[in-house]
Design a protein around this motif. Structure first.
Motif, mmCIF file in Angstrom:
data_model
loop_
_atom_site.group_PDB
_atom_site.id
_atom_site.type_symbol
_atom_site.label_atom_id
_atom_site.label_comp_id
_atom_site.label_asym_id
_atom_site.label_seq_id
_atom_site.Cartn_x
_atom_site.Cartn_y
_atom_site.Cartn_z
ATOM 1 N N GLY A 110 13.861 -14.263 -1.020
ATOM 2 C CA GLY A 110 13.295 -13.531 -2.147
ATOM 3 C C GLY A 110 11.865 -13.933 -2.441
ATOM 4 O O GLY A 110 11.016 -13.085 -2.751
ATOM 5 N N TRP A 111 11.596 -15.225 -2.322
ATOM 6 C CA TRP A 111 10.235 -15.736 -2.510
ATOM 7 C C TRP A 111 9.303 -15.115 -1.469
ATOM 8 O O TRP A 111 8.195 -14.670 -1.765
ATOM 9 C CB TRP A 111 10.265 -17.260 -2.390
ATOM 10 C CG TRP A 111 9.001 -17.964 -2.759
ATOM 11 C CD1 TRP A 111 7.822 -17.405 -3.184
ATOM 12 C CD2 TRP A 111 8.788 -19.375 -2.725
ATOM 13 N NE1 TRP A 111 6.889 -18.395 -3.424
ATOM 14 C CE2 TRP A 111 7.457 -19.606 -3.147
ATOM 15 C CE3 TRP A 111 9.586 -20.463 -2.387
ATOM 16 C CZ2 TRP A 111 6.916 -20.890 -3.221
ATOM 17 C CZ3 TRP A 111 9.046 -21.732 -2.457
ATOM 18 C CH2 TRP A 111 7.729 -21.942 -2.885
ATOM 19 N N GLY A 112 9.786 -15.063 -0.216
ATOM 20 C CA GLY A 112 9.003 -14.455 0.844
ATOM 21 C C GLY A 112 8.736 -12.977 0.593
ATOM 22 O O GLY A 112 7.631 -12.475 0.843
ATOM 23 N N LEU A 113 9.736 -12.267 0.086
ATOM 24 C CA LEU A 113 9.553 -10.848 -0.234
ATOM 25 C C LEU A 113 8.494 -10.666 -1.321
ATOM 26 O O LEU A 113 7.689 -9.733 -1.280
ATOM 27 C CB LEU A 113 10.876 -10.238 -0.687
ATOM 28 C CG LEU A 113 11.957 -10.068 0.390
ATOM 29 C CD1 LEU A 113 13.268 -9.605 -0.235
ATOM 30 C CD2 LEU A 113 11.497 -9.080 1.460
ATOM 31 N N ALA A 114 8.500 -11.576 -2.309
ATOM 32 C CA ALA A 114 7.507 -11.494 -3.387
ATOM 33 C C ALA A 114 6.103 -11.737 -2.848
ATOM 34 O O ALA A 114 5.150 -11.036 -3.216
ATOM 35 C CB ALA A 114 7.847 -12.503 -4.484
ATOM 36 N N VAL A 115 5.955 -12.734 -1.959
ATOM 37 C CA VAL A 115 4.645 -13.025 -1.371
ATOM 38 C C VAL A 115 4.173 -11.862 -0.501
ATOM 39 O O VAL A 115 2.993 -11.482 -0.517
ATOM 40 C CB VAL A 115 4.696 -14.337 -0.559
ATOM 41 C CG1 VAL A 115 3.414 -14.534 0.254
ATOM 42 C CG2 VAL A 115 4.912 -15.528 -1.487
ATOM 43 N N LEU A 116 5.107 -11.275 0.264
ATOM 44 C CA LEU A 116 4.756 -10.117 1.090
ATOM 45 C C LEU A 116 4.306 -8.945 0.223
ATOM 46 O O LEU A 116 3.299 -8.278 0.523
ATOM 47 C CB LEU A 116 5.965 -9.722 1.938
ATOM 48 C CG LEU A 116 5.779 -8.493 2.849
ATOM 49 C CD1 LEU A 116 4.672 -8.754 3.865
ATOM 50 C CD2 LEU A 116 7.090 -8.161 3.551
ATOM 51 N N ALA A 117 5.058 -8.704 -0.856
ATOM 52 C CA ALA A 117 4.675 -7.628 -1.771
ATOM 53 C C ALA A 117 3.300 -7.883 -2.370
ATOM 54 O O ALA A 117 2.484 -6.966 -2.514
ATOM 55 C CB ALA A 117 5.718 -7.502 -2.877
ATOM 56 N N GLN A 118 3.030 -9.145 -2.711
ATOM 57 C CA GLN A 118 1.722 -9.492 -3.259
ATOM 58 C C GLN A 118 0.610 -9.207 -2.253
ATOM 59 O O GLN A 118 -0.420 -8.597 -2.589
ATOM 60 C CB GLN A 118 1.688 -10.970 -3.648
ATOM 61 C CG GLN A 118 0.347 -11.429 -4.210
ATOM 62 C CD GLN A 118 0.155 -12.935 -4.088
ATOM 63 O OE1 GLN A 118 0.569 -13.534 -3.086
ATOM 64 N NE2 GLN A 118 -0.447 -13.538 -5.086
ATOM 65 N N ALA A 119 0.802 -9.636 -1.005
ATOM 66 C CA ALA A 119 -0.224 -9.440 0.017
ATOM 67 C C ALA A 119 -0.508 -7.958 0.241
ATOM 68 O O ALA A 119 -1.666 -7.549 0.373
ATOM 69 C CB ALA A 119 0.215 -10.100 1.325
ATOM 70 N N VAL A 120 0.553 -7.146 0.261
ATOM 71 C CA VAL A 120 0.385 -5.706 0.491
ATOM 72 C C VAL A 120 -0.248 -5.021 -0.712
ATOM 73 O O VAL A 120 -1.246 -4.293 -0.595
ATOM 74 C CB VAL A 120 1.741 -5.059 0.839
ATOM 75 C CG1 VAL A 120 1.605 -3.536 0.878
ATOM 76 C CG2 VAL A 120 2.271 -5.583 2.164
ATOM 77 N N LEU A 121 0.324 -5.270 -1.887
ATOM 78 C CA LEU A 121 -0.137 -4.550 -3.083
ATOM 79 C C LEU A 121 -1.556 -4.947 -3.482
ATOM 80 O O LEU A 121 -2.359 -4.094 -3.878
ATOM 81 C CB LEU A 121 0.832 -4.805 -4.242
ATOM 82 C CG LEU A 121 2.215 -4.162 -4.095
ATOM 83 C CD1 LEU A 121 3.145 -4.610 -5.215
ATOM 84 C CD2 LEU A 121 2.105 -2.639 -4.089
ATOM 85 N N PHE A 122 -1.883 -6.244 -3.380
ATOM 86 C CA PHE A 122 -3.224 -6.680 -3.770
ATOM 87 C C PHE A 122 -4.271 -6.310 -2.719
ATOM 88 O O PHE A 122 -5.467 -6.372 -2.994
ATOM 89 C CB PHE A 122 -3.240 -8.183 -4.053
ATOM 90 C CG PHE A 122 -2.777 -8.535 -5.436
ATOM 91 C CD1 PHE A 122 -3.691 -8.798 -6.444
ATOM 92 C CD2 PHE A 122 -1.429 -8.586 -5.747
ATOM 93 C CE1 PHE A 122 -3.270 -9.113 -7.724
ATOM 94 C CE2 PHE A 122 -0.995 -8.902 -7.024
ATOM 95 C CZ PHE A 122 -1.915 -9.156 -8.029
ATOM 96 N N SER A 123 -3.819 -5.933 -1.517
ATOM 97 C CA SER A 123 -4.747 -5.433 -0.508
ATOM 98 C C SER A 123 -5.021 -3.937 -0.691
ATOM 99 O O SER A 123 -6.114 -3.464 -0.389
ATOM 100 C CB SER A 123 -4.178 -5.667 0.902
ATOM 101 O OG SER A 123 -4.045 -7.039 1.179
ATOM 102 N N LEU A 124 -4.034 -3.207 -1.192
ATOM 103 C CA LEU A 124 -4.149 -1.756 -1.316
ATOM 104 C C LEU A 124 -4.612 -1.292 -2.696
ATOM 105 O O LEU A 124 -5.203 -0.218 -2.823
ATOM 106 C CB LEU A 124 -2.796 -1.100 -0.997
ATOM 107 C CG LEU A 124 -2.239 -1.313 0.416
ATOM 108 C CD1 LEU A 124 -0.863 -0.671 0.529
ATOM 109 C CD2 LEU A 124 -3.192 -0.754 1.469
ATOM 110 N N LEU A 125 -4.322 -2.096 -3.724
ATOM 111 C CA LEU A 125 -4.584 -1.669 -5.093
ATOM 112 C C LEU A 125 -5.492 -2.667 -5.809
ATOM 113 O O LEU A 125 -5.510 -3.852 -5.448
ATOM 114 C CB LEU A 125 -3.259 -1.542 -5.866
ATOM 115 C CG LEU A 125 -2.218 -0.553 -5.322
ATOM 116 C CD1 LEU A 125 -0.893 -0.726 -6.058
ATOM 117 C CD2 LEU A 125 -2.714 0.882 -5.435
ATOM 118 N N PRO A 126 -6.207 -2.242 -6.843
ATOM 119 C CA PRO A 126 -6.976 -3.191 -7.652
ATOM 120 C C PRO A 126 -6.021 -4.129 -8.394
ATOM 121 O O PRO A 126 -4.899 -3.736 -8.737
ATOM 122 C CB PRO A 126 -7.758 -2.293 -8.615
ATOM 123 C CG PRO A 126 -6.989 -1.018 -8.657
ATOM 124 C CD PRO A 126 -6.386 -0.841 -7.302
#
Length: 431
Positions: free
Chosen positions: A168-184
């Motif tokens: 779950g921690w890994g999923l959160a980090v992955l989501a962070q990397a994707v979302l903060f790369s695509l969105l402000p």
């Protein structure tokens, strides 16, 4: 009706201590419960770790200081302490599976509500409400797993479920990397909390496939026939008092150390080590991989060596690696390498916690006892993120993390040393 620690005293030998033996020999109900609880714990971990990952954005967006920002993590954990105790008591009254469903729906809903917060005060309230369900989910799920899995496999099975937290921690980090790369950043953090609502889907699986443990059903039936209902304060009476006090201190130590490290490590990497949010992902990945390995090795050691040796070894290892990580003048490359043993020792002992607390209490008090002790630990551990944040105003963040983590793991070691070994204990319905 009185209950003593001598109840459930029959023990079975652990004949095959390999890590995967428990899964090969699982019955259908055991396997369904295993996957349901593993998924629940992974999604629980994802929900909790979302906030530490966006804490830097929150600080900048709403101009809050580090101590105030850490308060939101503290409030979440304090609320989870109350939620876990109440959910454990509820699990003794209405059942483990139903309580698990209620708590998952609760924290999923309030994760979604967090995404719509318009200021820090609103987010603080939403995180507190989320915490009630977050704490309750562990209490109900850990008892459910502990009672469903046979004694000779309990440590490995419950410990392997615990590894879902790293997923779950890994999923959160992955989501962070994707979302903060695509969105402000001012938009990305909101979508992080939207993703935290996904655990609600797990309830459909629970309702259809997961059964209440027979030992719990039989115990509640006997209690109902005798007109006996466990009081919420019964875990503080008679011979149970010493167990409750020591187990609570142990849980406070292990969780206080963990939260002091994981809440502030992303901030430590981006401020004192000069990494960006995206570039720090690799360092967090090393920590998470080490954490996952620690959970699996801890699960194996819980049945191979016993619960107490696992706790003693990992608490000392955690102190050593945290001091090296935060206090030695190391390069970023060496720090990246140290992320693996840091995650390994600062997480792996959790693999033994669920089984150990399950085995310390008789069936009629198991939900209440396990729910209180673990979540009392969360409540005390909840103070550490805020204290680290406030103390870091007068010293480096690295030193603040090291001080509180070392003290917490020291308490963990001493309390675990004072408690009995429970490996191989067979659980029975109370008479």
């Amino acid at each position: 009706m009185s209950s003593t620690p001598a109840a459930d005293s029959v023990r079975v030998p652990v004949e095959d201590a390999s890590l995967t033996a428990f899964y090969r020999d699982m019955t259908v109900p055991e396997r369904r419960t295993f996957w349901a609880c593993a998924a629940g714990w992974a999604l629980d971990g994802m929900d909790f770790m979302i906030y530490p990952l966006v804490i830097g954005t929150i600080i900048k967006l709403w101009s809050v200081d580090a101590g105030t920002a850490g308060l939101a993590a503290t409030v979440t954990l304090l609320a989870s302490a109350l939620g876990g105790w109440l959910a454990g008591y509820l699990a003794d009254r209405i059942g483990r599976v139903l309580t698990l469903q209620i708590t998952i729906l609760w924290f999923s809903f309030f994760s979604l509500v967090c995404a719509f917060a318009q200021n820090f005060e609103q987010l603080l309230v939403c995180r507190a409400l989320l915490g009630l369900g977050f704490g309750g989910e562990w209490a109900a799920g850990a008892v459910l797993m502990g009672e469903t899995i046979r004694a000779q496999y309990r440590g490995r099975a419950v410990g392997s479920v615990q590894s879902g937290w790293a997923v779950g921690w890994g999923l959160a980090v992955l989501a962070q990397a994707v979302l903060f790369s695509l969105l402000p950043p001012e938009t990305a953090w909101r979508w992080m909390f939207v993703i935290g609502a996904f655990p609600a889907l797990l309830v459909f699986y629970l309702r259809r496939y997961v059964e209440e443990p027979p030992v719990a059903v039989e115990t509640r039936a006997k209690a109902a026939a005798a007109g006996d209902r466990p009081a919420i304060w019964e875990i503080f009476s008679g011979p149970m008092l010493r167990t409750t006090v020591l187990a609570s201190l142990m849980a406070a130590g292990c969780q206080g150390g963990y939260y002091a490290v994981t809440t502030w490590l992303p901030r430590f990497l981006t401020t004192e080590r000069g990494l960006s949010i995206v570039s720090s992902t690799g360092y967090l990945a090393a920590l998470i991989i080490g954490s996952f390995a620690g959970y699996l090795v801890g699960a194996w050691l819980a049945d191979r060596l016993g619960r107490r040796p696992l706790f003693l070894i990992f608490s000392l290892g955690a102190i050593a690696v945290i001091l090296a990580y935060t206090q030695l003048p190391l390069s970023n490359a060496i720090l990246w390498v140290l992320g693996f043993p840091l995650g390994f020792f600062a997480s792996g002992y959790f693999s033994g916690m669920g089984a150990f607390l399950t085995e310390l209490y008789p069936t009629r008090l198991r939900g209440s006892g396990q729910g209180f002790c673990y979540n009392f630990g969360r409540g005390i551990g909840a103070l550490f993120p805020a204290l680290v944040g406030y103390i870091s105003a007068g010293m480096s963040l690295a030193s603040a993390i090291a001080i509180f983590a070392a003290v917490a793991y020291g308490v963990f070691f001493l309390a675990a040393f004072a408690l009995p070994e429970t490996r191989g204990k067979v659980l029975h319905a109370d008479a």
